[in-house]
Design a protein around this motif. Sequence first.
Motif, PDB file in Angstrom:
ATOM      1  N   TYR A  96      78.974  29.612  61.459  1.00 23.39           N
ATOM      2  CA  TYR A  96      80.071  29.777  62.413  1.00 23.39           C
ATOM      3  C   TYR A  96      79.881  28.973  63.691  1.00 23.39           C
ATOM      4  N   GLU A  97      78.789  28.218  63.770  1.00 22.44           N
ATOM      5  CA  GLU A  97      78.606  27.293  64.884  1.00 22.44           C
ATOM      6  C   GLU A  97      79.548  26.105  64.753  1.00 22.44           C
ATOM      7  N   ALA A  98      80.054  25.869  63.550  1.00 19.91           N
ATOM      8  CA  ALA A  98      80.964  24.750  63.292  1.00 19.91           C
ATOM      9  C   ALA A  98      82.248  25.284  62.675  1.00 19.91           C
ATOM     10  N   ARG A  99      83.347  24.605  62.941  1.00 16.44           N
ATOM     11  CA  ARG A  99      84.632  24.992  62.361  1.00 16.44           C
ATOM     12  C   ARG A  99      84.612  24.611  60.871  1.00 16.44           C
ATOM     13  N   HIS A 100      84.927  25.565  60.016  1.00 21.43           N
ATOM     14  CA  HIS A 100      84.964  25.325  58.576  1.00 21.43           C
ATOM     15  C   HIS A 100      85.972  26.271  57.941  1.00 21.43           C
ATOM     16  N   VAL A 101      86.349  25.961  56.699  1.00 19.89           N
ATOM     17  CA  VAL A 101      87.366  26.788  56.045  1.00 19.89           C
ATOM     18  C   VAL A 101      86.776  27.794  55.073  1.00 19.89           C
ATOM     19  N   TRP A 102      85.550  27.554  54.583  1.00 18.84           N
ATOM     20  CA  TRP A 102      84.997  28.472  53.597  1.00 18.84           C
ATOM     21  C   TRP A 102      83.495  28.278  53.508  1.00 18.84           C
ATOM     22  N   PHE A 103      82.806  29.338  53.143  1.00 20.93           N
ATOM     23  CA  PHE A 103      81.368  29.351  52.900  1.00 20.93           C
ATOM     24  C   PHE A 103      81.181  29.793  51.461  1.00 20.93           C
ATOM     25  N   VAL A 104      80.607  28.925  50.619  1.00 21.08           N
ATOM     26  CA  VAL A 104      80.451  29.220  49.198  1.00 21.08           C
ATOM     27  C   VAL A 104      78.975  29.140  48.834  1.00 21.08           C
ATOM     28  N   LEU A 105      78.511  30.151  48.112  1.00 20.41           N
ATOM     29  CA  LEU A 105      77.155  30.087  47.573  1.00 20.41           C
ATOM     30  C   LEU A 105      77.171  29.251  46.299  1.00 20.41           C
ATOM     31  N   LYS A 106      76.158  28.421  46.133  1.00 18.30           N
ATOM     32  CA  LYS A 106      76.093  27.577  44.939  1.00 18.30           C
ATOM     33  C   LYS A 106      76.101  28.415  43.668  1.00 18.30           C
ATOM     34  N   SER A 107      75.502  29.586  43.729  1.00 20.06           N
ATOM     35  CA  SER A 107      75.454  30.451  42.544  1.00 20.06           C
ATOM     36  C   SER A 107      76.839  30.947  42.127  1.00 20.06           C
ATOM     37  N   SER A 108      77.805  30.883  43.025  1.00 17.64           N
ATOM     38  CA  SER A 108      79.162  31.317  42.688  1.00 17.64           C
ATOM     39  C   SER A 108      80.190  30.200  42.893  1.00 17.64           C
ATOM     40  N   ALA A 109      79.727  28.957  42.849  1.00 19.75           N
ATOM     41  CA  ALA A 109      80.629  27.817  43.042  1.00 19.75           C
ATOM     42  C   ALA A 109      81.733  27.795  41.993  1.00 19.75           C
TER      43      ALA A 109
END
Length: 146
Positions: A96-109
């Motif tokens: 959350y230090e950077a603006r982004h649209v989504w956080f995805v774990l590689k295990s659930s890509a």
Amino acid sequence: MLKIAICDDNPEHLKYTASLIQNELSSFRMEMELFSDANRLSKLVEEDSYRPDIAVLDINLGQESGIVLAKQLNSVAPTCRIIFLTGFADYAPASYEARHVWFVLKSSADQFLGAALRRALEGLDDSSAVLGITARRSEEHTSELQ
């Protein structure tokens, strides 16, 4: 043409992510650049004015940080939609230090990258809402402003 940058220091993950994106966005004309080194992407952004529409970034890039790279993209390419793709859930708060649209774990890509890409595409539609304003003072108003 949709420009997509993928940055991951693991070659297998880089190729796998590219294949997932190609499958998910097969109906789009796109240009995909793969980066195994954050410095290479950073240099292209700074020196060559490379501006991806979507950047899929690993957070742990060896000596480099995908969060630092995302902040750079936020600054110089504010319409770029960033998706963090990482193997470690512990990075979620720092993302959350950077603006982004989504956080995805590689295990659930397989399960969540498609939704993240759709969200990123929605954000591109909103890019026309970015407004730049340049203020100039005329000589006659200078004394009023002082």
